[in-house]
Design an enzyme around this catalytic site. Structure first.
Site, PDB file in Angstrom:
ATOM      1  N   GLU A 141       6.534   5.949  -9.119  1.00 31.53           N
ATOM      2  CA  GLU A 141       5.094   5.697  -8.946  1.00 31.53           C
ATOM      3  C   GLU A 141       4.482   6.672  -7.945  1.00 31.53           C
ATOM      4  O   GLU A 141       3.453   7.306  -8.210  1.00 31.53           O
ATOM      5  CB  GLU A 141       4.873   4.267  -8.436  1.00 31.53           C
ATOM      6  CG  GLU A 141       5.242   3.204  -9.453  1.00 31.53           C
ATOM      7  CD  GLU A 141       5.106   1.818  -8.882  1.00 31.53           C
ATOM      8  OE1 GLU A 141       4.070   1.546  -8.254  1.00 31.53           O
ATOM      9  OE2 GLU A 141       6.025   1.014  -9.071  1.00 31.53           O
ATOM     10  N   GLY A 164       0.784  -1.231   0.000  1.00 33.10           N
ATOM     11  CA  GLY A 164       0.000   0.000   0.000  1.00 33.10           C
ATOM     12  C   GLY A 164       0.813   1.277   0.000  1.00 33.10           C
ATOM     13  O   GLY A 164       0.337   2.323   0.428  1.00 33.10           O
ATOM     14  N   HIS A 191       1.097   1.156 -13.346  1.00 35.57           N
ATOM     15  CA  HIS A 191       1.866  -0.036 -13.717  1.00 35.57           C
ATOM     16  C   HIS A 191       3.354   0.315 -13.636  1.00 35.57           C
ATOM     17  O   HIS A 191       3.759   1.377 -14.122  1.00 35.57           O
ATOM     18  CB  HIS A 191       1.486  -0.482 -15.136  1.00 35.57           C
ATOM     19  CG  HIS A 191       2.179  -1.728 -15.565  1.00 35.57           C
ATOM     20  ND1 HIS A 191       1.783  -2.982 -15.139  1.00 35.57           N
ATOM     21  CD2 HIS A 191       3.277  -1.914 -16.338  1.00 35.57           C
ATOM     22  CE1 HIS A 191       2.603  -3.890 -15.654  1.00 35.57           C
ATOM     23  NE2 HIS A 191       3.526  -3.272 -16.381  1.00 35.57           N
ATOM     24  N   ASN A 244      -5.172   2.813 -13.239  1.00 40.48           N
ATOM     25  CA  ASN A 244      -4.207   1.876 -12.641  1.00 40.48           C
ATOM     26  C   ASN A 244      -2.810   2.471 -12.755  1.00 40.48           C
ATOM     27  O   ASN A 244      -2.556   3.323 -13.624  1.00 40.48           O
ATOM     28  CB  ASN A 244      -4.256   0.544 -13.396  1.00 40.48           C
ATOM     29  CG  ASN A 244      -3.253  -0.471 -12.853  1.00 40.48           C
ATOM     30  OD1 ASN A 244      -3.171  -0.687 -11.659  1.00 40.48           O
ATOM     31  ND2 ASN A 244      -2.469  -1.072 -13.739  1.00 40.48           N
TER      32      ASN A 244
HETATM   33  C1  GRF Z   1       3.632  -1.362  -7.265  1.00 40.73           C
HETATM   34  O1  GRF Z   1       4.879  -1.602  -7.883  1.00 40.73           O
HETATM   35  C2  GRF Z   1       2.598  -1.153  -8.334  1.00 40.73           C
HETATM   36  O2  GRF Z   1       3.070  -0.508  -9.486  1.00 40.73           O
HETATM   37  C3  GRF Z   1       2.275  -2.557  -8.696  1.00 40.73           C
HETATM   38  O3  GRF Z   1       2.269  -3.275  -7.466  1.00 40.73           O
HETATM   39  C4  GRF Z   1       3.108  -2.600  -6.551  1.00 40.73           C
HETATM   40  C5  GRF Z   1       2.282  -2.234  -5.347  1.00 40.73           C
HETATM   41  O4  GRF Z   1       2.984  -1.580  -4.434  1.00 40.73           O
HETATM   42  N1  GRF Z   1       1.017  -2.621  -9.380  1.00 40.73           N
HETATM   43  P1  GRF Z   1       2.223  -0.960  -3.154  1.00 40.73           P
HETATM   44  O5  GRF Z   1       1.273  -2.014  -2.633  1.00 40.73           O
HETATM   45  O6  GRF Z   1       1.496   0.251  -3.618  1.00 40.73           O
HETATM   46  O7  GRF Z   1       3.342  -0.659  -2.206  1.00 40.73           O
END
Ligand code: GRF
Length: 189
Positions: free
Chosen positions: A169, A11, A99, A97
């Site tokens: 991200e 998360g 990615h 989403n």
């Molecule tokens: C992240 O790398 C996201 O891009 C991928 O899964 C991972 C989740 O990380 N879909 P978190 O649970 O937000 O720390």
């Protein structure tokens, strides 16, 4: 918009969105957190932030929760379930989403989490990054909202790539939501 954030793991992206809302990086409000995994640390993050947080894999139940909390948009943040028509139809063009790659490279069925970074490392890519995109029935195939690259040439293993990409991200997800909000606003003459 009233947003639901769907998670399955640590998360950290959810946390970035909770802090982005607090810091007014976007106008939307997170009104629901849904985890497909009962052991996800992200559940604690949702509850610590005072957000109604539930655990379910049943899309009918998940849709009921979204209706109850008047959810207008769904944000997949490390959500490992494939979203089916039960949600795709009522939330058409209202699901995004993040990615962990420079889509369309290293996307599609089976390409998630560490699997992405292992492939990127194996192929000796100079750059990787993250992509915020619309969700459609084609896995990772929806319209791109925002993408940012990062130089991974000094990464010695896939884990180091994952750590670098996660920082991207956390940086682009709130920005992606702000762009998404603008494209969702009805133009009032
Ligand atoms: C992240 O790398 C996201 O891009 C991928 O899964 C991972 C989740 O990380 N879909 P978190 O649970 O937000 O720390």
């Amino acid at each position: 918009m009233r947003l639901a954030v769907f998670i399955s793991g640590g998360g950290t992206n959810l946390q970035a969105l909770i802090e982005g809302e607090r810091d007014h990086l976007f106008r939307s409000k997170i009104v629901l957190v849904l985890s497909s995994n009962p052991n996800a640390y992200g559940i604690k993050r949702g509850r610590n932030a005072g957000i109604p947080t539930f655990i379910s894999k049943n899309e009918e139940k998940i849709l009921d929760l979204c209706n109850y909390y008047k959810v207008e948009g769904i944000v997949l943040a490390g959500y490992l379930q494939i979203v089916t028509n039960t949600l795709l139809i009522p939330y058409k063009n209202k699901i995004i989403n993040i990615h962990p790659s420079l889509l369309p490279k290293y996307g599609g069925l089976g390409m998630y989490g560490m699997k992405v970074h292992e492939k990127v490392f194996e192929n000796k890519e100079r750059y990787s990054g993250a992509t915020v995109h619309m969700v459609t029935e084609e896995v990772d195939g929806g319209k791109m909202i925002l993408q940012e690259a990062i130089d991974i040439s000094n990464c010695k293993n896939p884990k180091e790539i994952q750590e670098k990409v996660l920082t991207v991200e956390h940086n682009i997800f709130p920005k992606g939501i702000k762009i998404w909000e603008a494209s969702n606003e009805t133009c009032i003459d």
